[in-house]
Design an enzyme around this catalytic site. Structure first.
Site, mmCIF file in Angstrom:
data_model
loop_
_atom_site.group_PDB
_atom_site.id
_atom_site.type_symbol
_atom_site.label_atom_id
_atom_site.label_comp_id
_atom_site.label_asym_id
_atom_site.label_seq_id
_atom_site.Cartn_x
_atom_site.Cartn_y
_atom_site.Cartn_z
ATOM 1 N N LYS A 35 0.808 -1.227 0.000
ATOM 2 C CA LYS A 35 0.000 0.000 0.000
ATOM 3 C C LYS A 35 0.833 1.265 0.000
ATOM 4 C CE LYS A 35 -0.608 -0.177 5.024
ATOM 5 N NZ LYS A 35 -1.412 -0.792 6.093
ATOM 6 N N ARG A 128 -7.919 -1.148 16.936
ATOM 7 C CA ARG A 128 -8.350 -0.798 15.591
ATOM 8 C C ARG A 128 -9.245 -1.953 15.164
ATOM 9 N NH1 ARG A 128 -4.285 0.535 10.657
ATOM 10 N NH2 ARG A 128 -4.662 -1.682 10.233
#
Ligand SMILES: *Cc1c(COP(=O)(O)O)cnc(C)c1O
Length: 375
Positions: A35, A128
């Site tokens: 990414k 998260r």
């Protein structure tokens, strides 16, 4: 064209090779995370050439770009309900923490005559993504294991992202325990126990990783040559795979302290400047709109960044023995945020060097086979 980022493919390949050798010795396979460089084709190809077991990215758009690379693809960010069809088309596996999402993946996989691998994320305290409640996790496994078109491949966790929680052996033990319970209770065999990202590397390096953890998802360690629990450099790797080059457009002796009544700068801050006398100040044609300038580190140690605005960086060159001139190029090493922003920016050109690198698999005469990415 400047500014530009110069990407050293040979150094990147060596970083991957170095870390992979170490992980191989512990039986840990690697999902190479693309990414930060938007699944750049040349760099993604190196992950495949070096024999990583999959490429992982947060964005389907990125995976789409490298659909032709013969290596399995993993979607790292929890799938959006609105992108399910592309998730099934362009990734072989995804990380999941919602039953409703797995139900949609199942329907779509059946429609596309595919089997989609699912890695269930567990939240061990970083807060998260991931199942936090054990009962909810077990209930989801029970339901998801009955769904057609998807296969529960394993479980994983992610730490040091939101809560900056450092992975400890106890976290890994907890993950392994969850895995065993799932296997026993539901008669499943989990192929993947994924112990985290570049912050979990140190557990392997320091001999603290419990056996049974067999996968890590690694990005930053390859692009920056650092582990991310403590920020230690990895011996034998490079921290300058990505170098940003910017051009000097003005070079003048000026005072160090602005003259007149001071208000706010262009970003609403009230800066304070010390009077250090006259300075040799260079203006580089690169600014906050081009790249996250906080992520730049001058490679010439005499160069000091003293200011940043949308279009410019102001450098103190007073202590430089080398005589810089207008039109000269200043080079910066990039930290993670610098790489992320430079690779995402339209205003930064990309250039490769050392494209003739030889990966280990090439040296050994192994060739990647087409089409082994099928689950
Ligand atoms: C980005 C990401 C990774 C890779 O993290 P690095 O610190 O770059 O190694 C791993 N897992 C997930 C879920 C991610 O989002």
């Amino acid at each position: 064209m400047y500014p530009r980022v110069v990407i050293d493919l040979n150094k990147f390949s060596q970083n991957v090779e170095k870390v992979k050798e170490q992980m191989d010795a512990y039986g840990i396979d690697i999902y190479g995370v693309t990414k930060v460089f938007r699944a750049d084709r040349e760099l993604s190809k190196i992950f495949a050439d070096q024999g990583l077991s999959a490429i992982a990215d947060s964005r389907i758009r990125n995976l789409k770009k490298i659909a032709g690379l013969p290596i399995p693809k993993v979607l790292l960010r929890l799938p959006m309900h609105s992108e399910i069809s592309d998730v099934i088309t362009f990734s072989d596996m995804s990380l999941c923490s919602e039953l409703s999402t797995m139900e949609l993946l199942s329907e779509e996989a059946v429609r596309q005559h595919k089997t989609h691998g699912v890695i269930l994320m567990t939240d061990l305290g970083d807060l998260r993504e991931g199942f936090f409640d054990r009962d909810e996790l077990m209930e989801a496994v029970k339901e998801a294991s009955r769904l057609e078109g998807i296969k529960i491949l394993g479980i994983g966790t992610n730490l040091t992202c939101f809560g900056a929680i450092i992975p400890k052996p106890q976290h890994m033990e907890e993950l392994l325990e969850l895995g065993s319970i799932i296997e026993e209770e539901f008669g499943l065999s989990l192929q993947v126990i994924s112990g985290g990202n570049s912050s979990s590397y140190y557990l392997v390096n320091d001999g603290l990783m419990p056996s049974g953890i067999n996968n890590l998802r690694l990005g930053e360690i390859f692009v920056c040559g650092v582990e991310t629990a403590f920020g230690r450099r990895i011996p034998g790797t490079y921290d300058d795979v990505f170098v940003l080059e910017a051009e000097i457009v003005e070079l003048k002796k000026k005072p160090s302290k602005p003259i007149g009544e001071s208000g706010m700068d262009a970003f609403g801050q009230k800066p304070v400047y010390e009077d250090k006398g006259q300075m040799l100040r260079a203006i580089c044609a690169v600014g906050k709109q081009d790249v996250d300038t906080e992520g730049l580190v001058p490679m010439d140690p005499c160069v000091d960044i003293i200011g940043r605005s949308s279009d410019h960086m102001i450098l103190n060159m007073t202590n430089c023995l080398k005589k810089y001139e207008v039109g000269d190029i200043v080079r910066f090493r990039l930290k993670y945020g610098g790489i992320l922003s430079a690779m995402t920016s339209d205003y930064v050109d990309k250039t490769y060097i050392n494209q003739d690198y030889e990966s280990k698999n090439m040296r050994n005469g192994l060739r990647m086979e087409e089409g082994y990415g099928n689950y």
